[in-house]
Motif scaffolding. Structure first.
Motif, PDB file in Angstrom:
ATOM      1  N   ASP A  89     -65.196 -31.366  42.101  1.00 36.77           N
ATOM      2  CA  ASP A  89     -66.533 -30.931  41.705  1.00 36.77           C
ATOM      3  C   ASP A  89     -66.841 -31.327  40.271  1.00 36.77           C
ATOM      4  O   ASP A  89     -67.987 -31.527  39.902  1.00 36.77           O
ATOM      5  N   PHE A  90     -65.796 -31.400  39.452  1.00 31.40           N
ATOM      6  CA  PHE A  90     -65.945 -31.629  38.020  1.00 31.40           C
ATOM      7  C   PHE A  90     -64.754 -32.451  37.550  1.00 31.40           C
ATOM      8  O   PHE A  90     -63.605 -32.103  37.840  1.00 31.40           O
ATOM      9  N   VAL A  91     -65.008 -33.531  36.845  1.00 29.40           N
ATOM     10  CA  VAL A  91     -63.953 -34.395  36.319  1.00 29.40           C
ATOM     11  C   VAL A  91     -64.229 -34.602  34.833  1.00 29.40           C
ATOM     12  O   VAL A  91     -65.344 -34.929  34.450  1.00 29.40           O
ATOM     13  N   LYS A 138     -70.778 -32.516  39.924  1.00 28.74           N
ATOM     14  CA  LYS A 138     -71.773 -32.481  40.996  1.00 28.74           C
ATOM     15  C   LYS A 138     -72.916 -31.572  40.570  1.00 28.74           C
ATOM     16  O   LYS A 138     -72.686 -30.495  40.015  1.00 28.74           O
ATOM     17  N   LYS A 139     -74.133 -31.978  40.849  1.00 31.78           N
ATOM     18  CA  LYS A 139     -75.320 -31.184  40.485  1.00 31.78           C
ATOM     19  C   LYS A 139     -75.249 -29.796  41.118  1.00 31.78           C
ATOM     20  O   LYS A 139     -75.532 -28.797  40.464  1.00 31.78           O
ATOM     21  N   GLU A 140     -74.859 -29.717  42.387  1.00 31.36           N
ATOM     22  CA  GLU A 140     -74.784 -28.416  43.057  1.00 31.36           C
ATOM     23  C   GLU A 140     -73.748 -27.511  42.397  1.00 31.36           C
ATOM     24  O   GLU A 140     -73.918 -26.298  42.343  1.00 31.36           O
ATOM     25  N   SER A 141     -72.688 -28.086  41.874  1.00 32.50           N
ATOM     26  CA  SER A 141     -71.665 -27.302  41.171  1.00 32.50           C
ATOM     27  C   SER A 141     -72.177 -26.862  39.806  1.00 32.50           C
ATOM     28  O   SER A 141     -71.965 -25.719  39.395  1.00 32.50           O
ATOM     29  N   LEU A 142     -72.843 -27.748  39.112  1.00 29.85           N
ATOM     30  CA  LEU A 142     -73.421 -27.422  37.809  1.00 29.85           C
ATOM     31  C   LEU A 142     -74.387 -26.251  37.916  1.00 29.85           C
ATOM     32  O   LEU A 142     -74.373 -25.340  37.085  1.00 29.85           O
ATOM     33  N   ASP A 143     -75.196 -26.243  38.948  1.00 31.66           N
ATOM     34  CA  ASP A 143     -76.191 -25.180  39.129  1.00 31.66           C
ATOM     35  C   ASP A 143     -75.550 -23.796  39.274  1.00 31.66           C
ATOM     36  O   ASP A 143     -76.163 -22.792  38.941  1.00 31.66           O
ATOM     37  N   LYS A 144     -74.316 -23.737  39.754  1.00 36.78           N
ATOM     38  CA  LYS A 144     -73.614 -22.453  39.923  1.00 36.78           C
ATOM     39  C   LYS A 144     -73.152 -21.858  38.595  1.00 36.78           C
ATOM     40  O   LYS A 144     -72.888 -20.665  38.519  1.00 36.78           O
ATOM     41  N   LEU A 145     -73.054 -22.680  37.557  1.00 33.52           N
ATOM     42  CA  LEU A 145     -72.409 -22.247  36.322  1.00 33.52           C
ATOM     43  C   LEU A 145     -73.301 -21.421  35.400  1.00 33.52           C
ATOM     44  O   LEU A 145     -72.789 -20.687  34.560  1.00 33.52           O
ATOM     45  N   LYS A 163     -63.885 -22.932  36.058  1.00 29.60           N
ATOM     46  CA  LYS A 163     -62.673 -22.263  36.555  1.00 29.60           C
ATOM     47  C   LYS A 163     -63.022 -20.961  37.273  1.00 29.60           C
ATOM     48  O   LYS A 163     -62.543 -20.692  38.372  1.00 29.60           O
ATOM     49  N   LYS A 164     -63.887 -20.145  36.659  1.00 30.68           N
ATOM     50  CA  LYS A 164     -64.269 -18.854  37.250  1.00 30.68           C
ATOM     51  C   LYS A 164     -65.031 -19.028  38.564  1.00 30.68           C
ATOM     52  O   LYS A 164     -64.997 -18.145  39.413  1.00 30.68           O
ATOM     53  N   ASN A 165     -65.709 -20.167  38.738  1.00 27.69           N
ATOM     54  CA  ASN A 165     -66.443 -20.443  39.970  1.00 27.69           C
ATOM     55  C   ASN A 165     -65.606 -21.251  40.962  1.00 27.69           C
ATOM     56  O   ASN A 165     -66.134 -21.773  41.944  1.00 27.69           O
ATOM     57  N   ASN A 166     -64.307 -21.364  40.676  1.00 25.03           N
ATOM     58  CA  ASN A 166     -63.365 -22.057  41.565  1.00 25.03           C
ATOM     59  C   ASN A 166     -63.764 -23.492  41.870  1.00 25.03           C
ATOM     60  O   ASN A 166     -63.552 -23.976  42.993  1.00 25.03           O
ATOM     61  N   LEU A 167     -64.336 -24.181  40.888  1.00 24.64           N
ATOM     62  CA  LEU A 167     -64.650 -25.593  41.089  1.00 24.64           C
ATOM     63  C   LEU A 167     -63.349 -26.385  41.118  1.00 24.64           C
ATOM     64  O   LEU A 167     -62.402 -26.066  40.396  1.00 24.64           O
ATOM     65  N   ARG A 168     -63.330 -27.394  41.940  1.00 22.26           N
ATOM     66  CA  ARG A 168     -62.160 -28.273  41.980  1.00 22.26           C
ATOM     67  C   ARG A 168     -62.300 -29.247  40.811  1.00 22.26           C
ATOM     68  O   ARG A 168     -63.248 -30.036  40.768  1.00 22.26           O
ATOM     69  N   MET A 169     -61.359 -29.155  39.855  1.00 24.75           N
ATOM     70  CA  MET A 169     -61.416 -29.947  38.630  1.00 24.75           C
ATOM     71  C   MET A 169     -60.235 -30.891  38.519  1.00 24.75           C
ATOM     72  O   MET A 169     -59.143 -30.588  39.004  1.00 24.75           O
ATOM     73  N   ASP A 170     -60.486 -31.993  37.845  1.00 29.66           N
ATOM     74  CA  ASP A 170     -59.422 -32.942  37.546  1.00 29.66           C
ATOM     75  C   ASP A 170     -59.781 -33.627  36.231  1.00 29.66           C
ATOM     76  O   ASP A 170     -60.888 -33.474  35.724  1.00 29.66           O
TER      77      ASP A 170
END
Length: 185
Positions: A89-91, A138-145, A163-170
């Motif tokens: 979701d986030f790199v 991802k835009k959809e992931s960003l909107d959750k933050l 991290k708190k929104n359980n995004l998959r990060m790398d």
């Protein structure tokens, strides 16, 4: 960035946020006269204010973030997109190779490692370079933050909330080059 879009067949937009630019960046951007480049004015100073304003203007499904000071190699954009396409979701970049004199001693050997260690310890982040300004989300992931920070604390906020929104990060290794202009840190 336009070369990357053309060479990789990426249908993308470029958003440049001017929040008090005192160098020649805006004039250089205007000289390109390209329909997919948008300049947005944000009168409030601050790193976070610039990003929050730019995010509101995006139309794409994936957002690449990066400073326009030549410190990041935008030819790495396809590598970030590949990691998003692998399910992240986030790199974020990891300034693995820091070119000579591109980062002051205290930033390189004290501030950068200290902030990264602090965020790893307090929030369980598995990120080695927490304040790298080059990444993809991802835009959809960003909107959750629901990001709010106006200054440099934005760099920590985005990671903590991811991290708190359980995004998959790398993270991926990148080269950090000498910037054009003076640092405002």
């Amino acid at each position: 960035i336009q070369d990357v879009f053309d060479n990789e067949g990426i249908n993308g937009e470029i958003i440049v946020v001017d929040n008090g630019c005192t160098d020649n960046t805006i004039n250089v951007v205007k000289s390109f006269r390209n329909s997919n480049i948008k300049i947005v004015n944000q009168p409030k100073k601050g790193y976070g204010n610039a990003y929050l304003t730019g995010f509101k203007e995006t139309n794409g499904e994936i957002i690449i973030i990066g400073d326009a000071d030549n410190s990041y190699d935008f030819y790495d954009i396809p590598r970030f997109l590949d990691q998003i396409n692998l399910g992240n979701d986030f790199v974020i970049g990891n300034r693995d190779i820091i070119e000579d004199k591109s980062m002051p001693f205290l930033h390189r050997y004290v501030g950068r490692p200290m902030f990264s260690l602090l965020l790893r310890g307090l929030f369980g982040l598995k990120i080695s370079d927490s304040h790298c300004g080059f990444g993809a989300i991802k835009k959809e992931s960003l909107d959750k933050l629901k990001l709010k920070s106006s200054g440099m604390e934005f760099a920590s906020e985005i990671l903590i909330k991811a991290k708190k929104n359980n995004l998959r990060m790398d993270e991926i290794p990148i080269v950090y080059s000498r910037r054009f202009g003076k640092s405002k840190l």
